[in-house]
Motif scaffolding. Structure first.
Motif, PDB file in Angstrom:
ATOM      1  N   ALA B 166       0.827  -1.210   0.000  1.00  0.00           N
ATOM      2  CA  ALA B 166       0.000   0.000   0.000  1.00  0.00           C
ATOM      3  C   ALA B 166       0.860   1.257   0.000  1.00  0.00           C
ATOM      4  N   ILE B 167       2.138   1.109   0.389  1.00  0.00           N
ATOM      5  CA  ILE B 167       3.040   2.263   0.406  1.00  0.00           C
ATOM      6  C   ILE B 167       4.304   1.937  -0.385  1.00  0.00           C
ATOM      7  N   GLU B 168       4.914   2.984  -0.899  1.00  0.00           N
ATOM      8  CA  GLU B 168       6.154   2.838  -1.663  1.00  0.00           C
ATOM      9  C   GLU B 168       6.957   4.121  -1.499  1.00  0.00           C
ATOM     10  N   THR B 169       8.191   4.081  -1.987  1.00  0.00           N
ATOM     11  CA  THR B 169       8.979   5.299  -2.038  1.00  0.00           C
ATOM     12  C   THR B 169       8.591   6.032  -3.318  1.00  0.00           C
ATOM     13  N   MET B 170       8.138   7.257  -3.185  1.00  0.00           N
ATOM     14  CA  MET B 170       7.679   8.040  -4.319  1.00  0.00           C
ATOM     15  C   MET B 170       8.621   9.215  -4.574  1.00  0.00           C
TER      16      MET B 170
END
Lengths: 166, 588
Positions: B166-170
């Motif tokens: 659900a999260i990543e490095t953007m």
């Protein structure tokens, strides 16, 4: 996507995109080439397109979005018919490209990467385009304008607006 | 035995297996190298550069990913190494929101500890700082990117261990941020609220939504009858918050502390775990005998339920219709207990203490309760309870031990083991075997379903049939198991799935142990050990032998699976979209 006319019609772009996904589906490192082709089809990479890519390649939307925002060549916003790129490379920057960039955004009332409501202009900063001798430089699609001052900007915009009226 | 090489670290000769890292080798030689992003088996990427050492190469190398080799000479403590680490740390600190005094992780912050260890007094850099918005829309998790050090432990946990992603490095460079796509809130993406990201965060960038004030307000309200229930995993972890080692049991002290906080009654969620076994066991037997949907999959873990709703809607019919013990107990309290005590359920306030952040989402599910009230009003984590105990000035370690209140009383060993992976399965097998064989089995420990292995299988002969069972913990393992079932490669009657690795003992609401502890101690195993000791210590270890609960059936629910039981103790599920169609709002 799709039309509101009530008919049963298929979105031509969506069909093209699924062909692209199908083509790359089983190759390793498919994401970046798929995103490139998707951007060619749509002009930019909105949520709906990224969702389709994520689903098609069986990777998370978070990963797709992470890649899209990492590379400057991918865009989340539609581009204008006249895409203005302001070189903020070192040479241009020391020759005042920052002021040119601010002036463009003010004249068109835009933020970086945005597009004017009439769809004519978009402005974005870019890296060195290799025309340092002409610094500071901007590009409007393929046209290069060099040795600019802030006062030249209104004239350049008018030039393209006039083209539209013709 | 692995092939060994000899290297020298700070002049000490060290033997280390091929494939291990300089960090491992240094540890075995008693040399401490500071780390920040490194978390064993979860995040080994050499991103933060805190662990740099001099290997004789042109530049300093990250010890956590640098492999040992024959004859390698390493220096971990030279002026250049110390200065490099200091500069790196000061750069991280220069853009860290240093509100340490009022940060939830103060005194349990790995960054703070590093600053102390590296003797940082001044920060030489003073530049642009982050100004990100805080995402607090989720009922479970608050994400504050201004405190994030970009170590990526949470990303790895969410993606590689939980398979949720659900999260990543953007973005990149200074704008880099760990977030959900299109800056959406965790509330709008397929986050399952498991909170594992919180437990691996070295700083205060991820934390649970604090609901302690709601509890204080309820306790202070004289109009309300305020009761509390505690999950099995809380009692084997809360003592860690008061300086005790991992795996300490503190059931009696916890009960006393809750009473001192001012709750009118202190109950044990385990009673509802026993109830779950009766209802779920009946459901399982019914489906086996009547050709119902198999396997039956457990429904105790709200993180798992939401994961299933997002990713495997085709398995929704397999889920047991039983509410989780938390909500089952809330429903019992607001029906049976309220009747018995002649209290208006609307004037009752049920608090649950859970090892879990997903329970905060669960209590808000509209189907869990009636039109007038929710089964459970507020769910707080083990950590929040510890904060309340500290706030109230209670000397936890020196409390006397007391028992849970009647009329619900103490539960069975079968209910206690719900807190560890395989526990629900084992508890169910203890009861179902007795029912099918119509006997009182003395052999009740099903060791095949215990332990930290990701997927466990067991085949148990009972009532003339072979019951096939599987247990998965951690959603990445759940995914593997479900894909196998989907492909027809495996067949089971009964499957237990827990969202968190190790089950509830290692839930997202449990005390946070820093990497220095997590790299050495398997929290899942140590806390589970305490659970099984608690099980062995209890006089009754089978759910159907819980007399208080059988009385509950006698007086109120008639029998497992009755109409009334279904009304209060069972629920249903919904398939969920993964992402909204429009993202213009973002998380702000």
């Amino acid at each position: 996507m799709g039309c509101n006319c009530g008919c049963v019609c298929v979105d031509a772009n969506a069909e093209k995109l699924s062909e692209v996904i199908e083509k790359y589906k089983n190759t390793e490192g498919a994401l970046i080439p798929v995103l490139h082709e998707a951007q060619e089809i749509y002009g930019y990479l909105p949520l709906s397109v990224q969702k389709a890519v994520a689903e098609g390649l069986d990777i998370s939307l978070a990963e797709v979005y992470g890649v899209v925002t990492f590379y400057t060549q991918f865009s989340l916003n539609p581009k204008g018919k006249y895409k203005i790129q302001v070189c903020l490379g070192t040479a241009c920057y020391v020759k005042g490209a920052g002021d040119i960039y601010d002036k463009l955004k003010a004249a068109l009332n835009l933020n970086d990467g945005d597009c004017t409501e009439d769809g004519l202009f978009s402005v974005e900063a870019c890296r060195c385009i290799g025309a340092c001798g002409l610094a500071p430089v901007i590009m409007v699609n393929d046209d290069v304008f060099g040795r600019l001052t802030v006062d030249d900007i209104d004239g350049i915009i008018k030039q393209y607006k006039d083209k539209e009226i013709e | 035995m692995a092939e060994m090489v000899t290297l020298t670290i700070d002049g000490i000769e060290v033997k280390a297996p091929v494939g291990s890292t300089v960090l491992d080798a240094a540890k075995s030689a008693g040399i401490k190298i500071p780390t920040l992003c490194f978390l064993k088996e979860i995040n080994e990427i050499g991103a933060c550069r805190m662990c740099v050492v001099d290997t004789g190469a042109r530049s300093l190398q990250a010890a956590c990913v640098y492999p040992v080799s024959e004859g390698l000479k390493v220096v971990t403590n030279s002026p250049a190494v110390r200065e490099a680490r200091k500069v790196t740390l000061e750069l991280i600190l220069s853009n860290h929101e240093r509100k340490c005094l009022s940060c939830v992780r103060s005194n349990n912050c790995e960054l703070q500890q590093l600053a102390k260890d590296l003797n940082i007094e001044d920060i030489r850099f003073d530049g642009e700082t982050y100004d990100f918005c805080v995402d607090d829309a989720s009922p479970s998790i608050v994400r504050d990117p201004n405190k994030c050090v970009l170590c990526r432990r949470c990303v790895s946990m969410c993606k590689n261990i939980q398979g949720v992603a659900a999260i990543e490095t953007m973005e990149r460079g200074f704008k880099t941020i760990v977030s959900s796509p299109f800056n959406m809130s965790l509330n709008d993406v397929p986050c399952v609220n498991c909170g594992q990201c919180i437990t691996v965060c070295p700083v205060g960038a991820l934390k649970e939504k604090d609901d302690t004030q709601k509890v204080w307000d309820a306790i202070a309200n004289k109009e309300l009858h305020v009761v509390v229930q505690t999950a099995p995993a809380v009692r084997v972890a809360i003592a860690e918050e008061f300086g005790n080692p991992v795996g300490s049991r503190a059931t009696g002290k916890m009960v006393t502390a809750l009473r001192k906080l001012g709750f009118d009654k202190v109950f044990d969620t385990d009673t509802a775990a026993d109830l779950t076994i009766m209802e779920e066991g009946t459901e399982l037997l019914g489906r086996i005998q009547n050709g119902g949907k198999l396997p039956v999959i457990t429904s105790c873990s709200p993180g798992w339920i939401k994961y299933c709703e997002h990713n495997y809607p085709e398995f929704l019919e397999n889920l047991s219709s039983c509410k989780s013990p938390q909500n089952m107990f809330g429903a019992v309290l607001k029906s049976y207990y309220a009747d018995k005590m002649e209290i208006d359920p609307k004037k009752m306030f049920v608090v649950s203490v859970m090892p879990c952040t997903a329970k905060k989402f669960e209590v808000q599910r509209p189907e869990l309760g009636t039109d007038c009230y929710s089964d459970v009003d507020v769910s707080i984590t083990t950590r929040e309870l510890a904060r309340m105990i500290k706030e109230a000035g209670i000397d936890f370690n020196n409390l006397e031990e007391t028992h849970f209140d009647d009329p619900m009383g103490d539960a069975t060993g079968a209910a206690v083991i719900f807190g560890a992976t395989g526990g629900v399965m084992e508890a169910a097998l203890r009861t179902v075997a007795d029912i099918l064989d119509n006997t009182d089995h003395a052999e009740i420990e099903y060791k095949a379903v215990r332990g930290v292995e990701g997927i466990k299988e067991a085949e148990v002969e009972m009532g003339g049939m072979k019951v096939k069972a599987a247990v998965a913990h951690g959603l990445g393992n759940a995914k593997k198991l479900l894909d196998k079932i989907k492909a027809g490669e495996a067949e089971y009657h009964f499957v237990e799935i827990m969202a968190c690795p190790g089950g509830c003992v290692n839930g997202g609401g449990q005390p946070i142990q820093p990497a220095t502890v997590r790299n050495e101690v398997d929290l899942r195993a140590e806390r589970a050990k305490a659970i099984y000791v608690e099980d062995e210590s209890l006089p009754i270890r089978k759910s159907h032998k819980n007399e208080k609960m059988m009385k509950l059936y006698e007086e109120y629910f008639e029998k497992p699976g009755s109409h009334k039981a279904h009304k209060y103790l069972h629920t249903h599920y919904v398939a969920r979209e993964n992402y909204p169609d429009d993202c213009s709002e973002g998380c702000c």
